[in-house]
Write an enzyme that holds these catalytic residues in place. Structure first.
Site, mmCIF file in Angstrom:
data_model
loop_
_atom_site.group_PDB
_atom_site.id
_atom_site.type_symbol
_atom_site.label_atom_id
_atom_site.label_comp_id
_atom_site.label_asym_id
_atom_site.label_seq_id
_atom_site.Cartn_x
_atom_site.Cartn_y
_atom_site.Cartn_z
ATOM 1 C CG ASP A 104 -1.847 -1.140 1.312
ATOM 2 O OD1 ASP A 104 -2.142 -1.717 0.248
ATOM 3 O OD2 ASP A 104 -2.300 -1.462 2.431
HETATM 4 N N1 URA Z 1 -1.194 -5.874 4.018
HETATM 5 C C1 URA Z 1 -1.690 -4.627 4.009
HETATM 6 O O1 URA Z 1 -2.716 -4.364 4.599
HETATM 7 N N2 URA Z 1 -1.011 -3.689 3.313
HETATM 8 C C2 URA Z 1 0.131 -3.930 2.652
HETATM 9 O O2 URA Z 1 0.716 -3.018 2.062
HETATM 10 C C3 URA Z 1 0.644 -5.238 2.683
HETATM 11 C C4 URA Z 1 -0.035 -6.195 3.367
#
Ligand code: URA
Length: 236
Positions: A104
């Site tokens: 993310d």
């Molecule tokens: N899980 C999440 O919620 N975000 C990420 O970036 C990776 C794994």
């Protein structure tokens, strides 16, 4: 692999195809010590020695970089408006690099950047169950019951519950109502870690990936820094 000289040079980031063709016709390029004036001449990668203005240009079919992804950058290969994780790799030579999977925008940590599609497939295929380890700070106090629920699999609103995951409580700060944890998951569902904590009534406030399979984030890399890996390090 035999490829045209202008493509060889363009693949190695020496210039565009037009630019590399021009360099060849000007006599700036030598193959095994002899000037070559035809851009369409084929060269054997990994065998023929190609140099531009006296500087040796070895061929690399695949490039691998370990990036400590900083928060605020998107996990994409290119974007018209925004800087991406691939743009952070300033020393890249190949133009076909992409991130292996996505983190993310606000997540930090280990991201592999490569142009090796087969390796990417091996690491991401749901059937291969490659472990991904995350460190997180979570709002709320993480309990032994959460550990048990993650081990059993939780409902995050998808068709299937999550696969068994290993949650380790690193510290509980009762005065700030915050916990530090590490979590090992074997899937890579959208926002998976955040949604797993939501499912037990908690919120991830900081997330960082620290390991993927046997590849561990180099702790000397600060957010935004990267290092080149060779194939051997990856195969290990
Ligand atoms: N899980 C999440 O919620 N975000 C990420 O970036 C990776 C794994």
């Amino acid at each position: 692999m035999k490829i045209r000289l202008d493509k060889y040079l363009a693949d190695m980031g020496v210039g565009t195809r037009t630019e590399t063709r021009r360099m060849v016709s000007k006599g700036q390029v030598r193959v095994n010590g002899a000037a070559v004036l035809k851009a369409e001449q084929k060269v054997e990668t990994g065998h023929d020695e190609v140099s531009v203005n006296g500087v040796f240009v070895p061929y690399e079919e695949f490039e691998y970089y370990m990036l400590n992804k900083p928060a605020g950058i998107i996990s994409a290969s290119g974007d018209k408006r925004e800087k991406t994780v691939v743009d952070l790799i300033e020393s890249r030579r190949r133009k076909d690099l992409f991130p292996v999977g996505r983190l993310d925008r606000d997540t930090e940590g280990l991201l592999l950047i490569t142009n090796d599609g087969a390796l990417s497939h091996r690491l991401l295929s749901p059937r291969k169950h490659v472990d991904k380890v995350y460190y997180a700070r979570v709002r709320g106090i993480v309990t032994a019951d959460d550990v048990r629920r993650f081990e059993e699999g939780v409902d995050i609103g998808d068709e299937k519950h999550t696969l068994p995951a290993r949650l380790v409580i690193q510290s509980n700060d009762e005065s700030n109502m915050e916990s530090e944890i590490t979590l090992t998951i074997r899937e890579g569902r959208f926002h998976q870690v955040k949604r797993m904590f939501q499912a037990v009534g908690k919120e991830v406030v900081y997330l960082k990936r620290i390991q993927m399979g046997s590849l561990v984030l180099d702790s000397t890399l600060r957010p935004g820094e990267y290092k080149k890996l060779d194939r051997k390090e990856l195969e290990e």
